[in-house]
Structures are given as C-alpha cells and as structure tokens.
Design an enzyme around this catalytic site. Structure first.
Site, PDB file in Angstrom:
ATOM      1  N   ILE A  68      44.818  37.059  49.993  1.00  0.00           N
ATOM      2  CA  ILE A  68      45.313  36.638  48.672  1.00  0.00           C
ATOM      3  C   ILE A  68      45.525  37.878  47.814  1.00  0.00           C
ATOM      4  O   ILE A  68      44.561  38.549  47.433  1.00  0.00           O
ATOM      5  CB  ILE A  68      44.308  35.688  47.986  1.00  0.00           C
ATOM      6  CG1 ILE A  68      44.002  34.497  48.907  1.00  0.00           C
ATOM      7  CG2 ILE A  68      44.857  35.209  46.646  1.00  0.00           C
ATOM      8  CD1 ILE A  68      42.872  33.622  48.424  1.00  0.00           C
ATOM      9  N   ARG A  69      46.784  38.197  47.563  1.00  0.00           N
ATOM     10  CA  ARG A  69      47.118  39.449  46.849  1.00  0.00           C
ATOM     11  C   ARG A  69      46.223  40.568  47.374  1.00  0.00           C
ATOM     12  O   ARG A  69      45.574  41.294  46.632  1.00  0.00           O
ATOM     13  CB  ARG A  69      46.952  39.266  45.343  1.00  0.00           C
ATOM     14  CG  ARG A  69      48.006  38.317  44.762  1.00  0.00           C
ATOM     15  CD  ARG A  69      47.786  38.025  43.307  1.00  0.00           C
ATOM     16  NE  ARG A  69      47.784  39.255  42.550  1.00  0.00           N
ATOM     17  CZ  ARG A  69      46.802  39.590  41.715  1.00  0.00           C
ATOM     18  NH1 ARG A  69      45.775  38.812  41.534  1.00  0.00           N
ATOM     19  NH2 ARG A  69      46.875  40.713  41.049  1.00  0.00           N
ATOM     20  N   ARG A 109      45.959  48.505  46.262  1.00  0.00           N
ATOM     21  CA  ARG A 109      45.873  47.136  45.739  1.00  0.00           C
ATOM     22  C   ARG A 109      47.193  46.391  45.905  1.00  0.00           C
ATOM     23  O   ARG A 109      48.262  47.001  45.895  1.00  0.00           O
ATOM     24  CB  ARG A 109      45.517  47.163  44.246  1.00  0.00           C
ATOM     25  CG  ARG A 109      44.170  47.775  43.958  1.00  0.00           C
ATOM     26  CD  ARG A 109      43.910  47.738  42.463  1.00  0.00           C
ATOM     27  NE  ARG A 109      43.969  46.367  41.982  1.00  0.00           N
ATOM     28  CZ  ARG A 109      44.348  46.030  40.755  1.00  0.00           C
ATOM     29  NH1 ARG A 109      44.688  46.937  39.891  1.00  0.00           N
ATOM     30  NH2 ARG A 109      44.363  44.755  40.410  1.00  0.00           N
ATOM     31  N   HIS A 136      39.731  37.038  52.813  1.00  0.00           N
ATOM     32  CA  HIS A 136      38.642  36.133  52.400  1.00  0.00           C
ATOM     33  C   HIS A 136      38.272  35.184  53.533  1.00  0.00           C
ATOM     34  O   HIS A 136      39.030  34.251  53.808  1.00  0.00           O
ATOM     35  CB  HIS A 136      39.099  35.252  51.245  1.00  0.00           C
ATOM     36  CG  HIS A 136      39.398  35.995  49.997  1.00  0.00           C
ATOM     37  ND1 HIS A 136      38.444  36.316  49.060  1.00  0.00           N
ATOM     38  CD2 HIS A 136      40.562  36.476  49.510  1.00  0.00           C
ATOM     39  CE1 HIS A 136      39.007  36.955  48.057  1.00  0.00           C
ATOM     40  NE2 HIS A 136      40.291  37.063  48.309  1.00  0.00           N
ATOM     41  N   GLY A 151      38.426  38.732  43.637  1.00  0.00           N
ATOM     42  CA  GLY A 151      38.734  38.415  42.241  1.00  0.00           C
ATOM     43  C   GLY A 151      39.717  39.449  41.753  1.00  0.00           C
ATOM     44  O   GLY A 151      40.684  39.735  42.424  1.00  0.00           O
ATOM     45  N   GLU A 152      39.402  40.035  40.633  1.00  0.00           N
ATOM     46  CA  GLU A 152      40.270  41.067  40.060  1.00  0.00           C
ATOM     47  C   GLU A 152      39.450  42.355  39.999  1.00  0.00           C
ATOM     48  O   GLU A 152      38.504  42.466  39.220  1.00  0.00           O
ATOM     49  CB  GLU A 152      40.658  40.585  38.659  1.00  0.00           C
ATOM     50  CG  GLU A 152      42.005  40.990  38.170  1.00  0.00           C
ATOM     51  CD  GLU A 152      43.104  40.995  39.216  1.00  0.00           C
ATOM     52  OE1 GLU A 152      43.483  39.923  39.712  1.00  0.00           O
ATOM     53  OE2 GLU A 152      43.601  42.092  39.545  1.00  0.00           O
ATOM     54  N   SER A 153      39.824  43.311  40.837  1.00  0.00           N
ATOM     55  CA  SER A 153      38.994  44.516  40.951  1.00  0.00           C
ATOM     56  C   SER A 153      38.916  45.313  39.647  1.00  0.00           C
ATOM     57  O   SER A 153      37.892  45.924  39.350  1.00  0.00           O
ATOM     58  CB  SER A 153      39.490  45.404  42.084  1.00  0.00           C
ATOM     59  OG  SER A 153      40.834  45.761  41.865  1.00  0.00           O
ATOM     60  N   GLU A 182      35.558  33.360  53.161  1.00  0.00           N
ATOM     61  CA  GLU A 182      34.792  32.340  52.428  1.00  0.00           C
ATOM     62  C   GLU A 182      35.667  31.164  51.993  1.00  0.00           C
ATOM     63  O   GLU A 182      35.176  30.063  51.797  1.00  0.00           O
ATOM     64  CB  GLU A 182      34.036  32.968  51.247  1.00  0.00           C
ATOM     65  CG  GLU A 182      34.852  33.430  50.059  1.00  0.00           C
ATOM     66  CD  GLU A 182      35.532  34.773  50.270  1.00  0.00           C
ATOM     67  OE1 GLU A 182      35.488  35.313  51.380  1.00  0.00           O
ATOM     68  OE2 GLU A 182      36.136  35.269  49.301  1.00  0.00           O
ATOM     69  N   CYS A 215      37.914  41.550  49.697  1.00  0.00           N
ATOM     70  CA  CYS A 215      39.131  41.742  48.913  1.00  0.00           C
ATOM     71  C   CYS A 215      38.887  42.609  47.667  1.00  0.00           C
ATOM     72  O   CYS A 215      38.695  43.814  47.821  1.00  0.00           O
ATOM     73  CB  CYS A 215      39.754  40.397  48.588  1.00  0.00           C
ATOM     74  SG  CYS A 215      41.509  40.537  48.285  1.00  0.00           S
TER      75      CYS A 215
HETATM   76  N1  GLN Z   1      44.674  41.715  43.853  1.00  0.00           N
HETATM   77  C1  GLN Z   1      43.291  41.766  43.493  1.00  0.00           C
HETATM   78  C2  GLN Z   1      42.904  43.153  42.998  1.00  0.00           C
HETATM   79  O1  GLN Z   1      43.631  44.052  43.130  1.00  0.00           O
HETATM   80  C3  GLN Z   1      42.405  41.377  44.663  1.00  0.00           C
HETATM   81  C4  GLN Z   1      42.675  39.965  45.062  1.00  0.00           C
HETATM   82  C5  GLN Z   1      41.532  39.259  45.693  1.00  0.00           C
HETATM   83  O2  GLN Z   1      40.359  39.619  45.560  1.00  0.00           O
HETATM   84  N2  GLN Z   1      41.872  38.183  46.378  1.00  0.00           N
HETATM   85  O3  GLN Z   1      41.850  43.284  42.478  1.00  0.00           O
END
Ligand code: GLN
Length: 186
Positions: free
Chosen positions: A131-132, A105, A167, A46-48, A169, A78
């Site tokens: 993913i990112r 990140r 990921h 998600g978004e850390s 999942e 992630c």
């Molecule tokens: N870019 C997100 C972060 O820095 C992590 C991305 C993800 O969990 N797929 O939190």
C-alpha cells in the site's frame, strides 16, 4: 513475553489482532514507560513522516534507538520499515537509523497503484498488501534478504531488526509475526 506496538499513528490495531490470534500478550506503546515493559517492538504502517515527527517530538525515538542498541528486537512494516532505515531518499526526515538500507517512499506510485500479492519467503508463502509501498534501493553487508518480489528485496533482517515493505497484517497472515516472535526467543 509482551510485545509492544507503537501506536502513534497507523495500522497498529491490525498488528494487535494478529498477536491476539497467536495468543501473545501485547500493549500499545505511546510512552517511554511502556517501552520498558516490552520484549519486542512493532512499528506499524501508516505515514512515515507523521510517525517520524511524533517519535522525535515525544523523545520515544531516542529511547527506541537506545533500547534497540541494547538488543530490543524491532519489526517495522511499510512506514515502519521507512522509519527504521538508515537512509530515506529525498527530503530529510527523521529516522531511527537502525537498519542499514536506503529506501524510497511511495516507489510504486499513488494509492491506486497499491496491490495484493502472495510472496515467497524463507518461511513459506506470505499473503501481503503493498500500500503506497516503499522500495529498498540498497542494502548494507549485514542485511539479510528474507523475501524478494521481482528480484527486489521486500523483507529484510539485520540482527534483531526486521522490516517488510509490505503489510502481512492486513491479510491476517501470521507467518511473519511468528518469525519475529522466534527471533525474540533466540
Ligand atoms: N507511503 C507511506 C509513507 O511513505 C507508507 C505507506 C504504508 O505504510 N502503507 O510513509
């Protein structure tokens, strides 16, 4: 066995689908009381920054640290891996400091630079999405590498703490979750 999936933000639902497929009981964790009921915890992607902020504000972070120090197995994917890291490059952010790695990140660039791949692991070929995704920049002595991509570690483990910068999942590949479940049983 009951697995908790931290459900403050991110792709917690996908982790539940994998555990359902494996016929393992799981609950979403948003309170300290729920943390008491579980045998292992998954921190999703998600978004850390958001997950870290909410962990701090709710006091859940402190409680997870205490429980992990007493042996609760924790698995982060992630953003989950970022939140577990001892050191996050750049801005000062909340982290659980449970895994002796330094992590950067968004190390592959923007959303468009996300990609899917099959990676070789110590437990077979795993289909994953980056993913990112972050990159692990350094590892402490106690950290074991379970998978690499282009010579860089992407799945690591330190005792009962497991982390992947990608990921599994999303592809519904169950192997890494099965590995985590085995870690809990041991
Ligand atoms: N870019 C997100 C972060 O820095 C992590 C991305 C993800 O969990 N797929 O939190």
């Amino acid at each position: 066995m009951i697995i908790g999936i931290l459900a403050l933000q991110g792709d917690f639902a996908e982790h539940k689908e994998i555990l359902d497929e494996l016929k393992v009981q799981s609950i979403f964790v948003t309170t300290k009381e729920e943390l008491e009921k579980i045998d292992g915890l998954i921190i999703p992607g998600g978004e850390s920054t958001t997950i870290g902020k909410l962990l701090k504000e709710t006091g859940l972070g402190k409680k997870i640290i205490l429980k992990a120090k007493k042996g609760l197995p924790v698995f982060g994917t992630c953003a989950g891996a970022i939140v577990l890291a001892k050191k996050i490059a750049g801005k000062k952010e909340f982290s659980l400091n449970l895994l002796d790695i330094a992590i950067e990140r968004n190390a592959f660039g923007r959303q468009n630079d996300s990609f899917d791949e099959k990676i070789k692991t110590s437990f077979g070929i795993l289909s994953v999405s980056f993913i990112r995704a972050p990159k692990i920049k350094s590892l402490g002595k106690k950290v074991e590498v379970l998978a690499k991509r282009k010579k860089e570690p992407v799945i690591v483990r330190q005792g009962k703490i497991l982390a992947a910068t990608c990921h599994p999942e999303i592809y519904s590949d169950t192997k890494l979750h099965e590995f985590f479940l085995e870690m809990i049983k041991k």
